[in-house]
Design a protein around this motif. Sequence first.
Motif, mmCIF file in Angstrom:
data_model
loop_
_atom_site.group_PDB
_atom_site.id
_atom_site.type_symbol
_atom_site.label_atom_id
_atom_site.label_comp_id
_atom_site.label_asym_id
_atom_site.label_seq_id
_atom_site.Cartn_x
_atom_site.Cartn_y
_atom_site.Cartn_z
ATOM 1 N N THR A 161 -5.475 30.360 10.069
ATOM 2 C CA THR A 161 -4.816 29.968 11.925
ATOM 3 C C THR A 161 -4.470 29.122 11.030
ATOM 4 O O THR A 161 -3.911 27.760 11.876
ATOM 5 C CB THR A 161 -6.003 30.066 13.147
ATOM 6 O OG1 THR A 161 -6.714 28.739 12.346
ATOM 7 C CG2 THR A 161 -6.989 30.984 13.600
ATOM 8 N N GLU A 162 -3.051 29.033 10.489
ATOM 9 C CA GLU A 162 -2.368 28.263 9.956
ATOM 10 C C GLU A 162 -1.978 27.390 11.012
ATOM 11 O O GLU A 162 -1.527 25.890 10.981
ATOM 12 C CB GLU A 162 -1.407 28.514 8.985
ATOM 13 C CG GLU A 162 -1.124 27.485 8.272
ATOM 14 C CD GLU A 162 -0.086 27.749 6.210
ATOM 15 O OE1 GLU A 162 0.410 26.696 5.992
ATOM 16 O OE2 GLU A 162 -0.795 29.271 6.045
ATOM 17 N N LYS A 163 -0.654 28.149 11.898
ATOM 18 C CA LYS A 163 0.215 26.725 12.617
ATOM 19 C C LYS A 163 -0.666 26.556 13.900
ATOM 20 O O LYS A 163 -0.507 25.366 13.930
ATOM 21 C CB LYS A 163 1.367 28.346 14.016
ATOM 22 C CG LYS A 163 1.968 27.775 14.245
ATOM 23 C CD LYS A 163 3.105 28.282 15.177
ATOM 24 C CE LYS A 163 4.111 28.019 15.969
ATOM 25 N NZ LYS A 163 3.251 27.097 17.156
ATOM 26 N N MET A 166 -2.173 23.389 11.641
ATOM 27 C CA MET A 166 -1.603 22.391 12.405
ATOM 28 C C MET A 166 -0.861 20.795 13.172
ATOM 29 O O MET A 166 -1.371 20.194 13.098
ATOM 30 C CB MET A 166 -0.744 22.338 11.062
ATOM 31 C CG MET A 166 -0.065 22.448 9.389
ATOM 32 S SD MET A 166 -1.515 22.389 8.267
ATOM 33 C CE MET A 166 -0.869 20.373 8.533
ATOM 34 N N GLU A 167 -1.176 21.632 13.703
ATOM 35 C CA GLU A 167 -1.124 21.002 15.175
ATOM 36 C C GLU A 167 -1.773 20.341 15.936
ATOM 37 O O GLU A 167 -1.278 19.378 16.084
ATOM 38 C CB GLU A 167 -0.021 22.625 16.687
ATOM 39 C CG GLU A 167 1.085 23.430 16.102
ATOM 40 C CD GLU A 167 0.948 24.542 16.808
ATOM 41 O OE1 GLU A 167 0.611 24.544 17.872
ATOM 42 O OE2 GLU A 167 2.824 24.637 16.947
ATOM 43 N N ASP A 227 -11.862 20.672 21.766
ATOM 44 C CA ASP A 227 -12.221 19.517 23.306
ATOM 45 C C ASP A 227 -12.654 18.877 21.991
ATOM 46 O O ASP A 227 -12.499 17.266 21.914
ATOM 47 C CB ASP A 227 -12.130 19.727 24.373
ATOM 48 C CG ASP A 227 -11.763 20.605 25.208
ATOM 49 O OD1 ASP A 227 -10.393 20.761 24.493
ATOM 50 O OD2 ASP A 227 -12.152 20.948 25.689
ATOM 51 N N ALA A 228 -13.449 18.073 21.101
ATOM 52 C CA ALA A 228 -14.573 17.923 20.893
ATOM 53 C C ALA A 228 -13.213 16.659 19.185
ATOM 54 O O ALA A 228 -13.805 16.421 18.461
ATOM 55 C CB ALA A 228 -16.054 17.968 19.784
ATOM 56 N N GLY A 229 -12.663 17.600 19.432
ATOM 57 C CA GLY A 229 -11.904 17.301 17.627
ATOM 58 C C GLY A 229 -11.658 17.801 16.670
ATOM 59 O O GLY A 229 -10.854 17.874 15.555
ATOM 60 N N GLY A 230 -12.341 19.077 16.670
ATOM 61 C CA GLY A 230 -12.007 19.871 15.833
ATOM 62 C C GLY A 230 -10.744 20.493 15.202
ATOM 63 O O GLY A 230 -9.929 20.886 16.175
ATOM 64 N N VAL A 231 -10.277 21.289 13.696
ATOM 65 C CA VAL A 231 -9.609 22.174 13.154
ATOM 66 C C VAL A 231 -9.665 22.847 13.542
ATOM 67 O O VAL A 231 -9.879 23.763 12.184
ATOM 68 C CB VAL A 231 -8.818 21.500 12.666
ATOM 69 C CG1 VAL A 231 -7.836 21.736 12.227
ATOM 70 C CG2 VAL A 231 -7.957 19.415 12.909
#
Length: 557
Positions: A161-163, A166-167, A227-231
């Motif tokens: 889920t690259e896009k 990175m966002e 929401d917790a900041g995970g990517v």
Amino acid sequence: MRHTLKRKPFLLVFFIFVFLMYACGGTKREFNKRDVKRAQNLVGVAFTKKQLDTLYPYLERNREGFDSLRAYELDYTVFPAIKFDPLPLNFVPRPQDSFPIWEIPTDVELPANKSQLAFYTIPQLASLIKYGKISSVALTQFFMDRIKKYDGVLQSTITITEKMAMEQAEKMDAELQAGKYRGILHGIPYGVKDLISVKGYKTTWGAEPYKEQEFDMTATVVEKLQDAGGVLIAKLVSGSLARGDVWFGGKTKNPWDIKEGASGSSAGSGSATSAGLVPFALGTETLGSITSPSTRNGITGLRPTYGRVSRYGVMSLSWSMDKIGPMARNAEDCAIVYSIISGKDAMDPTTTDYPFGLDNNKDVTTLKVGYLKKDIEKDTSKSKDNMVKALEVIKKMGVQMDSLELPEDVPYSGFDIILRAEAGAFFDDLVRSSDVDKMVEQDQRSRANSLRQARFIPAVEYLQANRHREVLIEKMHELIKDYDVIISPSFGNRQLVITNLTGHPVISIPTGLDKDKHPTSITLVGNLYDEASILLLAKAFQEQTEFDEMHPEGYMD
């Protein structure tokens, strides 16, 4: 009288002669009295000719009812109106007032060999990000590069889920620069099993008929992690429709031994986490799909109590048994992720709002612990030696253990009846349309074959299986109510089936390598809604051992 309506199993449209209604291709077929007479042998009943003549008109009306129901499309997010509830009679959850405060160390440095980052724990990665030693963008790119480098062999990833990644990473870096810190997961990459929907990306369920499928929604668990900041960096392999480690693109490999599969069905989550392609991942379990790949790939896997984690936006295999849980480096990482994804969700009617209650400062020797002595002694697998050694470590920690035995006088073979009936309902359209024929595996033990035979399960037997399940719930509660933790082999006994039927939480923790250099594990079983106790003991065990720090060779280049 107890809450009877709530405790009834799912009302599925399965009747004794349902298999007479439609061929697998969905073409309507007429049936006659001779068909009904022959069908008796299949379902184990014997009626007289007069009785068959009497019931035949009812079967015709049943057929009309089936046809009328099939005229209306059901969205896959629709739960049955009557829900499974794992609570025993007079059950009172244990008081759990505390909420863990996660400590982020201040002395973590970037390793000289950057590849070592792949095996850092969540607190270690959090330290690097919080104190500006690495950006979320750089860390996210690091893990995506590892997927691109190693996944050609492991086949653990379906979609990067690259896009989106990175966002999200850029956003986390900007927020940190502005003084906003979301918590311990801020800027940390992760992956999810590809049964979990993410808007803008395919959700394939690992199966050929659905490999182009995309939903205009994001699962609750992903939203909570974001929401917790995970990517989110990857949708990881699910075995085809949550079965095994074979999917439409191949077979996911165990990084400890690529000659064997990663086990299923959270195969991608197990393989990718083990090889350091993601710091942690989400898996799902109905019967062993977190426990098995966690064991095979040498990582730690938490399967929470049924209803602890929302399944909104996630494929259903069995509405009354599916669970979602974290698969990670160690118990502490699992606890961190679990504390974020658990809780009540209005979109999932089975979820609960019981508190977590993990106290990291609690003395582990105060836990009341039992172990399945006979099951461990009878174990003939290559993991037995490590299991015995693990018990010795726990004893040396000062933990007192009582010998226990699982309930024996309750049939638990009803697991297959319940799972297959519910799966058959969810995938009814797949079978009747003949798209099930497109699935890669078509042998006797395949998911495709399992879904076809679901059409032959009578509603009466489904309900009877759930009545036996009710008895099992009470007997299991009677066994475990006076204990905080029960230690069990991960496989080879009845624990895995029983706890999936009753909804009890478990955690699988690594115990070393067997003679063939393959990972082994033990399983800790907890009371309903008491993940805290099994996580506490697992964390204490891992502080005394180094098994959770092992990783397969060849992934540090």
